[in-house]
Design an enzyme around this catalytic site. Structure first.
Site, PDB file in Angstrom:
ATOM      1  N   ILE A   1       0.825  -1.218   0.000  1.00 29.68           N
ATOM      2  CA  ILE A   1       0.000   0.000   0.000  1.00 29.68           C
ATOM      3  C   ILE A   1       0.853   1.259   0.000  1.00 29.68           C
ATOM      4  O   ILE A   1       0.339   2.361   0.136  1.00 29.68           O
ATOM      5  CB  ILE A   1      -0.953   0.014   1.211  1.00 29.68           C
ATOM      6  CG1 ILE A   1      -0.178  -0.157   2.510  1.00 29.68           C
ATOM      7  CG2 ILE A   1      -2.025  -1.053   1.064  1.00 29.68           C
ATOM      8  CD1 ILE A   1      -1.037  -0.061   3.763  1.00 29.68           C
ATOM      9  N   GLY A   2       2.156   1.126  -0.146  1.00 27.82           N
ATOM     10  CA  GLY A   2       3.015   2.304  -0.193  1.00 27.82           C
ATOM     11  C   GLY A   2       4.470   1.909  -0.352  1.00 27.82           C
ATOM     12  O   GLY A   2       4.902   0.866   0.141  1.00 27.82           O
TER      13      GLY A   2
ATOM     14  N   GLY B   1      11.617   5.399   0.298  1.00 26.67           N
ATOM     15  CA  GLY B   1      13.027   5.287  -0.027  1.00 26.67           C
ATOM     16  C   GLY B   1      13.723   4.137   0.664  1.00 26.67           C
ATOM     17  O   GLY B   1      14.661   3.559   0.129  1.00 26.67           O
ATOM     18  N   TYR B   2      13.286   3.779   1.891  1.00 23.02           N
ATOM     19  CA  TYR B   2      13.968   2.732   2.647  1.00 23.02           C
ATOM     20  C   TYR B   2      13.135   1.480   2.825  1.00 23.02           C
ATOM     21  O   TYR B   2      13.610   0.495   3.377  1.00 23.02           O
ATOM     22  CB  TYR B   2      14.353   3.262   4.034  1.00 23.02           C
ATOM     23  CG  TYR B   2      15.546   4.169   3.997  1.00 23.02           C
ATOM     24  CD1 TYR B   2      16.834   3.673   4.166  1.00 23.02           C
ATOM     25  CD2 TYR B   2      15.379   5.530   3.781  1.00 23.02           C
ATOM     26  CE1 TYR B   2      17.925   4.508   4.127  1.00 23.02           C
ATOM     27  CE2 TYR B   2      16.465   6.375   3.741  1.00 23.02           C
ATOM     28  CZ  TYR B   2      17.745   5.867   3.920  1.00 23.02           C
ATOM     29  OH  TYR B   2      18.810   6.699   3.876  1.00 23.02           O
TER      30      TYR B   2
ATOM     31  N   VAL C   1       5.453  -0.684   2.441  1.00 21.32           N
ATOM     32  CA  VAL C   1       4.454  -0.911   3.478  1.00 21.32           C
ATOM     33  C   VAL C   1       3.383  -1.849   2.939  1.00 21.32           C
ATOM     34  O   VAL C   1       2.897  -1.666   1.822  1.00 21.32           O
ATOM     35  CB  VAL C   1       3.821   0.417   3.946  1.00 21.32           C
ATOM     36  CG1 VAL C   1       2.789   0.156   5.029  1.00 21.32           C
ATOM     37  CG2 VAL C   1       4.900   1.347   4.471  1.00 21.32           C
TER      38      VAL C   1
ATOM     39  N   LYS D   1       6.012  -2.349   7.793  1.00 22.09           N
ATOM     40  CA  LYS D   1       7.036  -1.563   7.115  1.00 22.09           C
ATOM     41  C   LYS D   1       8.251  -2.466   6.912  1.00 22.09           C
ATOM     42  O   LYS D   1       8.995  -2.760   7.835  1.00 22.09           O
ATOM     43  CB  LYS D   1       7.413  -0.347   7.945  1.00 22.09           C
ATOM     44  CG  LYS D   1       8.608   0.439   7.396  1.00 22.09           C
ATOM     45  CD  LYS D   1       8.300   1.076   6.057  1.00 22.09           C
ATOM     46  CE  LYS D   1       9.521   1.804   5.526  1.00 22.09           C
ATOM     47  NZ  LYS D   1       9.934   2.932   6.349  1.00 22.09           N
TER      48      LYS D   1
ATOM     49  N   ASP E   1      10.128  16.181  10.189  1.00 19.58           N
ATOM     50  CA  ASP E   1       9.488  15.966   8.881  1.00 19.58           C
ATOM     51  C   ASP E   1       7.967  15.943   9.020  1.00 19.58           C
ATOM     52  O   ASP E   1       7.296  15.060   8.506  1.00 19.58           O
ATOM     53  CB  ASP E   1       9.979  14.661   8.251  1.00 19.58           C
ATOM     54  CG  ASP E   1       9.616  14.574   6.763  1.00 19.58           C
ATOM     55  OD1 ASP E   1       9.239  15.613   6.175  1.00 19.58           O
ATOM     56  OD2 ASP E   1       9.678  13.484   6.189  1.00 19.58           O
TER      57      ASP E   1
END
Length: 780
Positions: free
Chosen positions: A475-476, A479-480, A483, A497, A597
């Site tokens: 679902i996503g 960069g690292y 998910v 994650k 962030d």
């Protein structure tokens, strides 16, 4: 002579009779409104008159009167609908000759719109948004010729739009969206020459756009999306020279995209996706310098992408996916300074994606297949698709999933590893939290621990839940890591994650990962996304987070349906939730933590639109004895201005980012222009607060809601002060939210941004809570 005298006497008697009758009728007319209103109120059943004094009806809930004691407003909002319900039609509307404002939005009325409502001859505002109404619109609504505002959206209305609407020549706002209205748009709508906003989206309207709409020369918003309209866009639409919002998506429109659109230089948003437009994209679109969003996806457009699109300096969103476009991607697209979302999927494009700054874009899709990059590596962005393939290089189908992640990685590196947050579970004691021993090795000798669930969850259990991390569950992508949505054996849905393989194989990163987990498990707050557990396995590493059904705040603000669901009070509560989370990080943690962030992508919403701060991959423990110099991190558009010339990170950097997100929540879009004006606030003098509030929501008529909006806006403006030392702390912001609300003193429409900014300038100058009374005094 006698005859003349007789005639004279008769005439005098006649005039006397007429005069007495007229005087009597006037006397009766003077008394009748208040008497008939009182009787109508009692008989309506809307109020429990047994506990209310009829002589003091002007003080009853929801009622306002003029100086003569006649009722002018009836307003029920946000659960204060008393006992109206199915008694809506029992009110004798003809007994209220001076009623100018009737708003029952969000009251569960049920039933039909009563035809008698057309008897409110003085009515100027009628709000029936989300009232569970059904049936057809009565033609008698056309009798409300003084009406300026009409909203009957989000109900179950069916049938056609009455042609009698053509009589509403004073109407400025008309919304019938989210109903089941069918038939064609009546040509009589073209008679509403004062109309500024016309919203008929999400109905079952058919036939073509009537040519008569070209008479609506004051129209700023035309929203006909999600209907069954057909035919071509009439050339006459070029007469709407004040139009800034054109939404015709998800219909059956055909033909060419008309060149006359290029004459509408005030256009900011063009949504023509999911239709059957053919031909090429007109190069003259490059002359629409104010254009922010251009959406032409899912049509049958051919030819190349015109390089003139590179002239659209204000463009932030470009979606021309799922067409038949060919040729190379113009290099000019890579020079668009504000572009943050680019979707070129499923075309016949060749070559490479232009070199666009990784810190600039939040989403990229390109090619016949597609790849996507987003700074929100978390759950819930339901329209996001995983990195499946990229035909930009025409090599996608033969590569492994990690190949596509490597494509995304260089551009997405800025999104930073998100080991979620200062989360949760304040010192997980086994008895208090029913936690099993997480130090016991799981299968294969690796650690895998999920807290608050029965027993150990081994790596193989996670593999089974996601079918070995199949992209269908993704679902996503960040960069690292990626998910995934996973349902545990207990039935609980969580978000996983999973770190990319290159990171998971790095021994130094593995150590950092373990240390960070140990630290994060010590922290808990209701507005921070919860960390449920982790897995350290030789094949991969992942974290297990609380799943957020609504996804990111960014997504919800830009989705038309979800944005309407987020009413003013929901948005205010979202902002408060963010503030409490940040105040906890800054003052409830020892040592303090700076998130670094905060953005609308890193604020997640559950099914009730409650806010949760997420993505702590860049968070930094604040060493109060050091200067905290570090590399620049964060999301473009949310970073505090002082970080451009100093790398010293303080909690005031989070305060600035919070202010940006708070303004974005109130405005429904990123406050880019407003932030530029803050450096030289003179343009704010003539700009009203209501001018920047999200125009998709009706302005609040509740005094309490209006007070809250002004209060939140003032705090948000204080937080985006260009001088860090002049910003309030998050603790001060939270104290302000708990302070007593006072009357505004002047109407909401009269409050300028300059007034609020001026008040906000003093909020960070003292550690004491700001005095709300000073705002009240300033507005008098």
């Amino acid at each position: 002579m006698a005859s003349s005298f007789t005639i004279s006497i008769i005439l005098r008697l006649l005039w006397a009779t007429i005069f007495i009758s007229f005087a009597t009728s006037m006397s009766i007319a003077d008394k009748s409104p208040s008497e008939s209103e009182a009787k109508a109120l009692v008989e309506s059943g809307w109020w429990s008159t047994g506990t209310l004094n009829i002589s003091e009806r002007c003080k009853w809930p929801g009622i306002s009167c003029n100086t003569a004691g006649s009722i002018t407003k009836i307003i029920f909002f946000y659960g204060s609908c008393l006992g109206v319900g199915n008694r809506f039609g029992k009110l004798n509307f003809s007994s209220f000759p001076n009623l100018v404002y009737l708003d029952l939005s969000r009251c569960e009325l049920g039933g039909n719109v009563p035809p008698q409502i057309g008897d409110l001859s003085a009515l100027r505002h009628l709000g029936l948004f989300k009232c569970d109404l059904s049936g057809e619109l009565p033609p008698s609504l056309g009798n409300l010729t003084r009406l300026e505002y009409l909203d009957i959206s989000s109900n179950g209305i069916h049938g056609p739009i009455p042609s009698t609407f053509g009589r509403l020549t004073n109407l400025e706002y008309l919304s019938l969206s989210a109903n089941q209205i069918n038939g064609s748009i009546p040509a009589e709508i073209g008679l509403l020459s004062k109309l500024v906003r016309l919203n008929l989206r999400n109905n079952s309207l058919v036939d073509s756009i009537p040519i008569s709409l070209h008479h609506l020369t004051n129209l700023e918003t035309l929203d006909l999306a999600f209907n069954k309209l057909q035919g071509s866009i009439p050339q006459e639409i070029g007469n709407l020279n004040k139009l800034y919002d054109l939404k015709l998506s998800s219909n059956n429109f055909t033909g060419l995209i008309p060149l006359v659109l290029c004459h509408l230089t005030k256009l900011k948003n063009i949504y023509l996706g999911v239709n059957q437009f053919v031909g090429s994209i007109p190069p003259c679109i490059g002359s629409l310098y104010n254009l922010v969003n251009l959406d032409l996806h899912s049509n049958m457009l051919e030819g190349s992408i015109p390089q003139e699109i590179g002239n659209l300096g204000a463009l932030t969103h470009l979606d021309i996916s799922q067409n038949r476009l060919n040729g190379s991607i113009p290099s000019q697209i890579g020079k668009l300074p504000r572009l943050s979302n680019l979707d070129l999927c499923f075309n016949q494009l060749i070559g490479t994606v232009p070199d666009i700054s990784a810190t600039q874009l939040s989403t990229i899709n390109a090619g016949n297949g597609c790849y996507k990059i987003t700074p929100d590596p978390f759950y819930g962005n339901k329209d996001f698709s995983p990195c499946v393939r990229s035909s930009v290089t025409n090599k996608a189908n033969s590569k492994s999933p990690y190949y596509y992640i490597k494509i995304c990685l260089p551009i997405a590196i800025f999104s930073a590893f998100s080991i979620l947050a200062c989360l949760l579970f304040s010192r997980f004691k086994a008895k208090k939290y029913n936690r099993v021993d997480n130090e016991q090795p799981a299968k294969n000798g690796d650690l895998c621990s999920i807290w608050n669930y029965d027993g150990k969850i081994a790596y193989e259990d996670i593999v089974a839940a996601t079918e070995d991390f199949d992209f269908r569950y993704c679902i996503g992508v960040g960069g690292y890591g990626s998910v995934y949505r996973a349902e545990l054996p207990s039935g609980k849905v969580v978000a996983l994650k999973k770190l990319h393989r290159l990171e998971a194989e790095n021994p130094a990163f593995d150590k950092s990962f373990r240390n960070e987990i140990k630290f994060l498990t010590e922290i808990r707050h209701r507005n921070i996304v919860k960390l449920h557990g982790f897995c350290l396995h030789r094949r991969s590493m992942f974290l297990v987070y609380e799943y957020m059904e609504k996804g990111s705040l960014f997504y919800n603000l830009r989705d038309e349906v979800e944005a309407l669901e987020m009413d003013w009070m929901k948005r205010i509560e979202i902002i408060k939730g963010m503030a409490h989370a940040l105040s906890y990080l800054h003052y409830g943690c020892s040592p303090p933590i700076v998130h670094r962030d905060i953005s609308s992508n890193n604020v997640l919403l559950n099914s009730s639109f409650e806010a949760f701060v997420a993505d702590f991959g860049t968070a930094r423990i604040l060493d109060l004895d050091s200067s905290n110099h570090t590399i620049l991190v964060g999301t473009r558009g949310y970073i505090a201005p002082e970080l451009a010339y100093t790398m010293a990170v303080t909690e005031k950097c989070d305060v600035y980012s919070f202010g940006v997100v708070a303004l974005e929540t109130l405005m429904g879009k990123h406050p880019e222009e407003l932030l530029l004006w803050m450096s030289s606030p003179s343009p704010l003098v003539n700009m009203k607060l209501v001018d920047v509030l999200d125009s998709r929501l009706p302005l609040p008529t509740s005094q309490l809601v209006a007070q809250n909006l002004v209060h939140v806006a003032t705090l948000a403006l204080a937080c985006v002060n260009q001088q860090a030392k002049s910003r309030p702390t998050m603790k001060e912001v939270c104290k302000e939210f708990l302070s007593r609300q006072t009357s505004l003193g002047i109407p909401l429409r009269m409050i300028s941004l300059f007034q609020l900014a001026k008040q906000g300038m003093h909020m960070g100058e003292s550690s004491e809570t700001c005095n709300v009374e000073s705002l009240h005094e300033m507005l008098q």
